[in-house]
Design a protein around this motif. Structure first.
Motif, PDB file in Angstrom:
ATOM      1  N   THR A   1     -15.606  65.940  25.597  1.00 60.82           N
ATOM      2  CA  THR A   1     -16.240  65.493  26.834  1.00 60.82           C
ATOM      3  C   THR A   1     -17.702  65.180  26.571  1.00 60.82           C
ATOM      4  O   THR A   1     -18.305  65.684  25.618  1.00 60.82           O
ATOM      5  N   SER A   2     -18.271  64.332  27.414  1.00 57.53           N
ATOM      6  CA  SER A   2     -19.713  64.083  27.413  1.00 57.53           C
ATOM      7  C   SER A   2     -20.309  64.748  28.649  1.00 57.53           C
ATOM      8  O   SER A   2     -19.793  64.581  29.761  1.00 57.53           O
TER       9      SER A   2
ATOM     10  N   GLY B   1     -27.606  65.027  21.404  1.00 60.22           N
ATOM     11  CA  GLY B   1     -26.967  65.898  20.430  1.00 60.22           C
ATOM     12  C   GLY B   1     -25.522  66.162  20.777  1.00 60.22           C
ATOM     13  O   GLY B   1     -24.972  65.607  21.728  1.00 60.22           O
ATOM     14  N   PHE B   2     -24.897  67.028  19.984  1.00 60.56           N
ATOM     15  CA  PHE B   2     -23.513  67.421  20.231  1.00 60.56           C
ATOM     16  C   PHE B   2     -23.286  68.822  19.709  1.00 60.56           C
ATOM     17  O   PHE B   2     -24.053  69.336  18.885  1.00 60.56           O
TER      18      PHE B   2
ATOM     19  N   LYS C   1      -8.816  71.648  26.827  1.00 63.00           N
ATOM     20  CA  LYS C   1      -8.238  70.911  27.952  1.00 63.00           C
ATOM     21  C   LYS C   1      -9.064  71.147  29.222  1.00 63.00           C
ATOM     22  O   LYS C   1      -9.288  70.211  30.019  1.00 63.00           O
ATOM     23  N   MET C   2      -9.510  72.379  29.424  1.00 59.22           N
ATOM     24  CA  MET C   2     -10.335  72.692  30.591  1.00 59.22           C
ATOM     25  C   MET C   2     -11.656  71.929  30.540  1.00 59.22           C
ATOM     26  O   MET C   2     -12.078  71.334  31.539  1.00 59.22           O
ATOM     27  N   LEU C   3     -12.295  71.925  29.368  1.00 57.45           N
ATOM     28  CA  LEU C   3     -13.569  71.215  29.235  1.00 57.45           C
ATOM     29  C   LEU C   3     -13.390  69.723  29.482  1.00 57.45           C
ATOM     30  O   LEU C   3     -14.214  69.080  30.148  1.00 57.45           O
ATOM     31  N   ALA C   4     -12.299  69.155  28.971  1.00 61.16           N
ATOM     32  CA  ALA C   4     -12.055  67.724  29.138  1.00 61.16           C
ATOM     33  C   ALA C   4     -11.791  67.351  30.592  1.00 61.16           C
ATOM     34  O   ALA C   4     -12.077  66.223  31.014  1.00 61.16           O
TER      35      ALA C   4
END
Length: 387
Positions: free
Chosen positions: A88-89, A201-202, A365-368
């Motif tokens: 995700t961003s 950043g990432f 999956k939750m983060l996405a």
């Protein structure tokens, strides 16, 4: 001389919290002495994130623009898997628009230099001075140092970090709580790593490990690695780079490039720890601030920010000439917020250091699936906070 300008504060510790405290008290008309046990003021850290709440606090201290001129704005932030696949961003631009400022990443040495310049315009910073005690009376407090010197003041503020002598003198020893992981940090100047930050950043998440890469400005890149490990197993300086290359072998290529491009002798390593929250921070005319009061894990990037907020609130409360009452008000305003972020930082660390493949899959999956609005809402109490 009026009542405020005749008052004197002693600040123990010349880190971010101590220097911001000195600056904030100077703005309120206090005379301030700053002492640090180090032989010289050297900031050994790498990068630090200053989210919107920190930037707004620094604006109140009059140094926000100096930070913006030296640091790098976070215009983009991604969460990736270990091999670079985007999960995700994060809505960095939307948050900046909402809060009126971007977050910034700056080298700790650059931040400290800006603070030192601001403080020493009116207040010298005395190094190689180890505080050992404060002797209180109804009229004031006397600071005692291990070289035999003494100084009288109205209040002593312990901003002397995780291993605070002031906290130990006031409340005894409190145990450090190990997170279950260590962190290694460094700074490099490498094209692939720099390009991969994409104006921000990432973080890449793998089983029991994660790696973060952020632009520092001026072509520099700050990175950190967090690795699950038993406490006290930090690799020696000469083995840190090779251990990192072993741990992150086969990961997203900018990660490997950043490790390889870092001068091996400059890589820092620390066990990640915090302490149980204290029931109080103050006693009479002495109080604690920043990591001395509420050391937290770095997972939310709020350690420095909370020290800066402490500094501003403390100086405001000290407008009250009754010092113990002022310190009580400072605690009342700050403790619940700081302790909440201590808890949240621990919880976030557990989530991003997962080892179980099923739990990792569910987390990703939750983060996405997290919408921008949900993300902003979740972190708004932290970074949307205004003093």
């Amino acid at each position: 001389m009026d009542a405020v300008t005749s008052r004197k504060a002693i600040v123990i510790g010349a880190g971010i919290g101590g220097l911001c405290t000195a600056l904030s008290l100077q703005q309120q008309g206090w005379r301030v002495s700053v002492y640090d046990k180090a032989s010289s003021l050297r900031e050994a850290g790498a990068g630090i994130v200053l989210a919107a709440n920190a930037m707004k606090a620094l604006d109140l201290l009059g140094i926000g623009e100096a930070i913006r001129n030296v640091g790098a704005p976070v215009v983009h932030a991604d969460i990736r898997t270990w091999d670079g696949t985007l999960i995700t961003s994060l809505p960095a631009a939307k948050q900046a628009a909402l809060y009126g400022t971007q977050s910034y990443v700056i080298h700790r040495a650059d931040l400290q230099a800006i603070l030192v310049q601001a403080v020493t315009a009116t207040t010298p910073i005395q190094t190689n001075k180890q505080w050992i005690d404060g002797i209180q009376s109804d009229r004031g407090i006397i600071a005692l140092f291990n070289d035999g010197t003494q100084e009288e003041a109205d209040v002593i503020i312990g901003a002397d970090g995780f291993h605070s002598a002031v906290r130990e003198r006031l409340f005894g020893q409190s145990p450090a709580r190990y997170s279950g992981y260590m962190a290694l940090r460094g700074v490099c100047n490498q094209e692939e790593a720099r390009n991969a930050t994409n104006g921000g950043g990432f973080e890449a998440l793998g089983p029991g490990r994660r790696f973060g890469l952020s632009s520092l400005g001026n072509g520099r890149v700050f990175w950190f690695a967090a690795i699950n490990a038993p406490q006290g197993k930090l690799p020696p300086v000469e083995e840190r780079q090779s251990e990192l290359l072993r741990q992150f072998h086969g990961w997203y290529s900018p990660i490997v490039s950043a490790i390889e491009a870092t001068e091996a002798s400059t890589i820092l390593a620390h066990d990640i720890v915090d302490r149980p929250p204290l029931p109080k921070w103050s006693s009479g005319r002495m109080t604690l601030l920043g990591d001395a009061a509420h050391p937290m894990m770095p997972n939310l990037g709020q350690g420095g920010a909370q020290a800066i907020e402490d500094a501003i609130v403390l100086a405001r409360c000290l407008r009250n000439p009754d010092i113990p009452t002022a310190l009580s008000a400072y605690e009342k305003e700050r403790m619940a917020r700081a302790n909440r972020i201590v808890r949240m930082s621990r919880s976030m660390g557990r989530m991003v250091q997962l080892e179980n493949p099923i739990l990792i899959y569910l987390r990703n999956k939750m983060l996405a699936s997290l919408s921008d609005a949900r993300y902003i809402s979740r972190f708004d109490p932290i970074i949307g906070y205004e003093l």
